[in-house]
Design a protein around this motif. Sequence first.
Motif, PDB file in Angstrom:
ATOM      1  N   SER A 113       4.574   9.482  -7.178  1.00 46.53           N
ATOM      2  CA  SER A 113       4.899  10.282  -8.290  1.00 46.53           C
ATOM      3  C   SER A 113       4.627   9.647  -9.595  1.00 46.53           C
ATOM      4  CB  SER A 113       6.586  10.467  -8.308  1.00 46.53           C
ATOM      5  OG  SER A 113       7.021  11.051  -6.990  1.00 46.53           O
ATOM      6  N   VAL A 114       4.624  10.783 -10.456  1.00 46.51           N
ATOM      7  CA  VAL A 114       4.124  10.298 -11.793  1.00 46.51           C
ATOM      8  C   VAL A 114       5.144   9.512 -12.583  1.00 46.51           C
ATOM      9  CG1 VAL A 114       3.942  11.238 -14.299  1.00 46.51           C
ATOM     10  CG2 VAL A 114       3.253  12.601 -12.151  1.00 46.51           C
ATOM     11  N   GLY A 115       4.655   8.423 -13.275  1.00 50.17           N
ATOM     12  CA  GLY A 115       5.336   7.344 -13.592  1.00 50.17           C
ATOM     13  C   GLY A 115       5.724   6.160 -12.968  1.00 50.17           C
ATOM     14  N   VAL A 116       5.186   6.203 -11.688  1.00 49.81           N
ATOM     15  CA  VAL A 116       5.519   5.139 -11.000  1.00 49.81           C
ATOM     16  C   VAL A 116       4.413   4.045 -10.798  1.00 49.81           C
ATOM     17  CG1 VAL A 116       5.952   4.167  -8.389  1.00 49.81           C
ATOM     18  CG2 VAL A 116       6.942   6.407  -9.307  1.00 49.81           C
ATOM     19  N   ASN A 117       4.539   2.778 -11.187  1.00 49.47           N
ATOM     20  CA  ASN A 117       3.515   1.883 -11.037  1.00 49.47           C
ATOM     21  C   ASN A 117       3.118   1.588  -9.653  1.00 49.47           C
ATOM     22  OD1 ASN A 117       3.791   1.372 -13.880  1.00 49.47           O
ATOM     23  ND2 ASN A 117       5.284  -0.027 -13.841  1.00 49.47           N
ATOM     24  N   LEU A 118       1.794   1.431  -9.649  1.00 46.83           N
ATOM     25  CA  LEU A 118       1.083   1.287  -8.246  1.00 46.83           C
ATOM     26  C   LEU A 118       0.196   0.051  -8.390  1.00 46.83           C
ATOM     27  CD1 LEU A 118       0.142   4.509  -6.884  1.00 46.83           C
ATOM     28  CD2 LEU A 118       2.012   3.326  -6.325  1.00 46.83           C
ATOM     29  N   SER A 119      -0.001  -0.839  -7.091  1.00 45.44           N
ATOM     30  CA  SER A 119      -0.850  -1.838  -7.315  1.00 45.44           C
ATOM     31  C   SER A 119      -1.983  -1.655  -6.405  1.00 45.44           C
ATOM     32  CB  SER A 119      -0.059  -3.279  -6.806  1.00 45.44           C
ATOM     33  OG  SER A 119      -1.330  -4.314  -6.927  1.00 45.44           O
ATOM     34  N   PHE A 120      -3.256  -1.804  -6.485  1.00 42.47           N
ATOM     35  CA  PHE A 120      -4.449  -1.603  -5.716  1.00 42.47           C
ATOM     36  C   PHE A 120      -5.043  -2.961  -5.599  1.00 42.47           C
ATOM     37  CE2 PHE A 120      -3.535   2.782  -7.965  1.00 42.47           C
ATOM     38  CZ  PHE A 120      -3.618   3.356  -7.093  1.00 42.47           C
ATOM     39  N   SER A 121      -5.681  -3.079  -4.277  1.00 42.49           N
ATOM     40  CA  SER A 121      -6.041  -4.338  -4.022  1.00 42.49           C
ATOM     41  C   SER A 121      -7.277  -4.007  -2.780  1.00 42.49           C
ATOM     42  CB  SER A 121      -5.174  -5.067  -3.346  1.00 42.49           C
ATOM     43  OG  SER A 121      -5.717  -6.371  -2.812  1.00 42.49           O
ATOM     44  N   ALA A 122      -8.292  -4.748  -3.141  1.00 44.32           N
ATOM     45  CA  ALA A 122      -9.333  -4.589  -1.989  1.00 44.32           C
ATOM     46  C   ALA A 122      -9.659  -6.029  -1.424  1.00 44.32           C
ATOM     47  CB  ALA A 122     -10.817  -4.045  -2.752  1.00 44.32           C
ATOM     48  N   GLU A 123      -8.724  -6.737  -1.292  1.00 44.68           N
ATOM     49  CA  GLU A 123      -8.918  -8.195  -1.116  1.00 44.68           C
ATOM     50  C   GLU A 123      -9.250  -8.190   0.360  1.00 44.68           C
ATOM     51  OE1 GLU A 123      -4.117  -9.052  -0.154  1.00 44.68           O
ATOM     52  OE2 GLU A 123      -5.096 -10.114  -1.602  1.00 44.68           O
ATOM     53  N   ASP A 124      -8.966  -7.429   1.292  1.00 45.65           N
ATOM     54  CA  ASP A 124      -9.496  -7.424   2.615  1.00 45.65           C
ATOM     55  C   ASP A 124     -10.850  -6.974   2.774  1.00 45.65           C
ATOM     56  OD1 ASP A 124      -6.929  -8.287   3.323  1.00 45.65           O
ATOM     57  OD2 ASP A 124      -6.197  -6.267   3.676  1.00 45.65           O
ATOM     58  N   SER A 125     -11.632  -6.695   1.808  1.00 43.10           N
ATOM     59  CA  SER A 125     -13.028  -6.381   2.019  1.00 43.10           C
ATOM     60  C   SER A 125     -13.924  -7.614   2.302  1.00 43.10           C
ATOM     61  CB  SER A 125     -13.608  -5.759   0.827  1.00 43.10           C
ATOM     62  OG  SER A 125     -12.979  -4.654   0.345  1.00 43.10           O
ATOM     63  N   THR A 126     -14.820  -7.604   3.143  1.00 42.85           N
ATOM     64  CA  THR A 126     -15.746  -8.673   3.582  1.00 42.85           C
ATOM     65  C   THR A 126     -17.219  -8.580   3.405  1.00 42.85           C
ATOM     66  OG1 THR A 126     -15.893  -7.769   5.856  1.00 42.85           O
ATOM     67  CG2 THR A 126     -13.972  -9.239   5.259  1.00 42.85           C
ATOM     68  N   ASP A 127     -17.719  -9.578   3.148  1.00 46.28           N
ATOM     69  CA  ASP A 127     -19.346  -9.657   3.248  1.00 46.28           C
ATOM     70  C   ASP A 127     -20.089 -10.766   4.214  1.00 46.28           C
ATOM     71  OD1 ASP A 127     -21.840  -8.619   1.493  1.00 46.28           O
ATOM     72  OD2 ASP A 127     -22.013 -10.821   1.669  1.00 46.28           O
ATOM     73  N   SER A 128     -20.805  -9.983   5.377  1.00 51.20           N
ATOM     74  CA  SER A 128     -21.176 -10.989   6.376  1.00 51.20           C
ATOM     75  C   SER A 128     -22.040 -12.095   5.662  1.00 51.20           C
ATOM     76  CB  SER A 128     -22.078 -10.169   7.183  1.00 51.20           C
ATOM     77  OG  SER A 128     -23.005  -9.618   6.742  1.00 51.20           O
ATOM     78  N   GLY A 132     -21.231 -13.691   2.839  1.00 57.30           N
ATOM     79  CA  GLY A 132     -20.366 -14.529   2.050  1.00 57.30           C
ATOM     80  C   GLY A 132     -20.735 -14.451   0.613  1.00 57.30           C
ATOM     81  N   ASP A 133     -21.521 -13.405   0.139  1.00 57.45           N
ATOM     82  CA  ASP A 133     -21.648 -13.216  -1.218  1.00 57.45           C
ATOM     83  C   ASP A 133     -20.447 -12.857  -2.015  1.00 57.45           C
ATOM     84  OD1 ASP A 133     -24.242 -13.310  -0.614  1.00 57.45           O
ATOM     85  OD2 ASP A 133     -24.665 -11.535  -0.680  1.00 57.45           O
ATOM     86  N   ALA A 134     -20.399 -13.265  -3.334  1.00 58.80           N
ATOM     87  CA  ALA A 134     -19.155 -12.839  -4.256  1.00 58.80           C
ATOM     88  C   ALA A 134     -19.173 -11.248  -4.382  1.00 58.80           C
ATOM     89  CB  ALA A 134     -19.309 -13.446  -5.449  1.00 58.80           C
ATOM     90  N   LEU A 135     -17.651 -10.861  -4.203  1.00 59.90           N
ATOM     91  CA  LEU A 135     -17.651  -9.287  -4.226  1.00 59.90           C
ATOM     92  C   LEU A 135     -16.858  -8.981  -5.533  1.00 59.90           C
ATOM     93  CD1 LEU A 135     -16.672  -8.582  -0.583  1.00 59.90           C
ATOM     94  CD2 LEU A 135     -19.062  -8.546  -1.472  1.00 59.90           C
ATOM     95  N   THR A 136     -17.321  -7.868  -6.177  1.00 54.96           N
ATOM     96  CA  THR A 136     -16.413  -7.018  -7.382  1.00 54.96           C
ATOM     97  C   THR A 136     -15.999  -5.872  -6.857  1.00 54.96           C
ATOM     98  OG1 THR A 136     -18.698  -6.600  -8.458  1.00 54.96           O
ATOM     99  CG2 THR A 136     -17.442  -8.660  -9.091  1.00 54.96           C
ATOM    100  N   TYR A 137     -14.956  -5.385  -7.592  1.00 57.66           N
ATOM    101  CA  TYR A 137     -14.603  -4.214  -7.170  1.00 57.66           C
ATOM    102  C   TYR A 137     -14.583  -3.128  -8.568  1.00 57.66           C
ATOM    103  CZ  TYR A 137     -13.229  -6.945  -3.473  1.00 57.66           C
ATOM    104  OH  TYR A 137     -13.131  -8.234  -2.546  1.00 57.66           O
ATOM    105  N   THR A 138     -14.804  -1.760  -8.248  1.00 56.53           N
ATOM    106  CA  THR A 138     -14.408  -0.771  -9.283  1.00 56.53           C
ATOM    107  C   THR A 138     -13.661   0.347  -8.636  1.00 56.53           C
ATOM    108  OG1 THR A 138     -16.595   0.426  -8.972  1.00 56.53           O
ATOM    109  CG2 THR A 138     -16.372  -1.346 -10.682  1.00 56.53           C
ATOM    110  N   TRP A 139     -12.916   0.927  -9.197  1.00 55.83           N
ATOM    111  CA  TRP A 139     -11.988   1.986  -8.676  1.00 55.83           C
ATOM    112  C   TRP A 139     -12.322   3.307  -9.527  1.00 55.83           C
ATOM    113  CZ3 TRP A 139      -9.015   0.637  -4.553  1.00 55.83           C
ATOM    114  CH2 TRP A 139      -8.828  -0.616  -4.512  1.00 55.83           C
ATOM    115  N   ASP A 140     -12.536   4.439  -8.550  1.00 55.45           N
ATOM    116  CA  ASP A 140     -12.639   5.632  -9.085  1.00 55.45           C
ATOM    117  C   ASP A 140     -11.902   6.625  -8.466  1.00 55.45           C
ATOM    118  OD1 ASP A 140     -13.732   8.233  -9.843  1.00 55.45           O
ATOM    119  OD2 ASP A 140     -15.937   7.925  -8.796  1.00 55.45           O
ATOM    120  N   PHE A 141     -10.970   7.201  -9.478  1.00 58.20           N
ATOM    121  CA  PHE A 141      -9.957   8.118  -9.099  1.00 58.20           C
ATOM    122  C   PHE A 141     -10.311   9.444  -9.046  1.00 58.20           C
ATOM    123  CE2 PHE A 141      -7.910   4.161 -10.145  1.00 58.20           C
ATOM    124  CZ  PHE A 141      -7.044   3.905  -9.181  1.00 58.20           C
ATOM    125  N   GLY A 142     -11.405   9.666  -9.410  1.00 57.99           N
ATOM    126  CA  GLY A 142     -11.896  11.253  -9.606  1.00 57.99           C
ATOM    127  C   GLY A 142     -11.580  11.882 -10.642  1.00 57.99           C
TER     128      GLY A 142
END
Length: 215
Positions: free
Chosen positions: A188-203, A205-215
Motif C-alpha cells: 500500500s502507499v506509504g509502506v517501506n519495501l526492501s528489494f534484493s537481487a542477491e540470489d542472482s548468479t553469473d556462471s 563469476g563476474d561481478a554483478l550490478t543491479y538497477t530497478w525499473d518500476f515503469g
Amino acid sequence: GALFLFGGVAESDSGGLVVINEVMWDEMEYVELKNTSSVGVSLAGRSLARQRPGEERKNIVTFGSSDAVGANSYWLIEKSEAATTVVADKLVSGLTLLNSGEQLVLLDQNGTVVDTANPIAAWVAGENTSVGVAMERNNPPADGLLAEKWHTSTGSDGGRSGTPRAANTEPPPNTAPQAVAGIDIATSVGVNLSFSAEDSTDSEGDALTYTWDFG
C-alpha cells in the motif's frame, strides 16, 4: 618509467611489456611469456617466482644476459624438453607447480612485481587430467589476479592440450547472468519495501550490478 633501446632490444625500468601468457600446471609443467610490444625485450636480471598458500614467495628462475623475447613473440620455459614437442627457450628443472593452486609472479631487475598470474589459491583455469590442460590469458592481457581474465585452453599444439609458443585459443563466449528479483509483493502507499537481487548468479563469476525499473 623510461624505456631504453639497445641494438633493437628494450630495457624497461617499469616492466609491463612482457606478461605471463600461459601456464601448464598439471603433469609436465611449462610457462609461456609473451612480449606485448613491437620491440625485443631483454629478460636479463628479471625473475619468475611462485607463492604458495601460507608460504613465502620463492624464486623459480632468474634470467640471464642472453635471455630475450622478440617483438610480439612468445618465450617458452619448460621443466623438461619432454614437456612439449616445441624446443624450449629455457629449461628450469625446478619448475614444479602445485595442482591445488599457487601464484606466479614476474619481477623486474629491482625485484618489483610487474605481472601476476593467478591469486594465491586454486588455479582459475586449466584442468587436472591425465595429460593436463593449460590455462591461457585472455587477449588483450589484463589483471592476472582476476579469474575472468583467464580461460582453459582448447588448443592442441606442441603435443599438449595448450598452445606453447603459439597464439592462445579464444575464451568461451560470455553467458548472460540469471537475474532473480524475488517474489511479487502486494503493498500500500506509504509502506517501506526492501528489494534484493542477491540470489542472482553469473556462471563466469563476474561481478554483478543491479538497477530497478518500476515503469
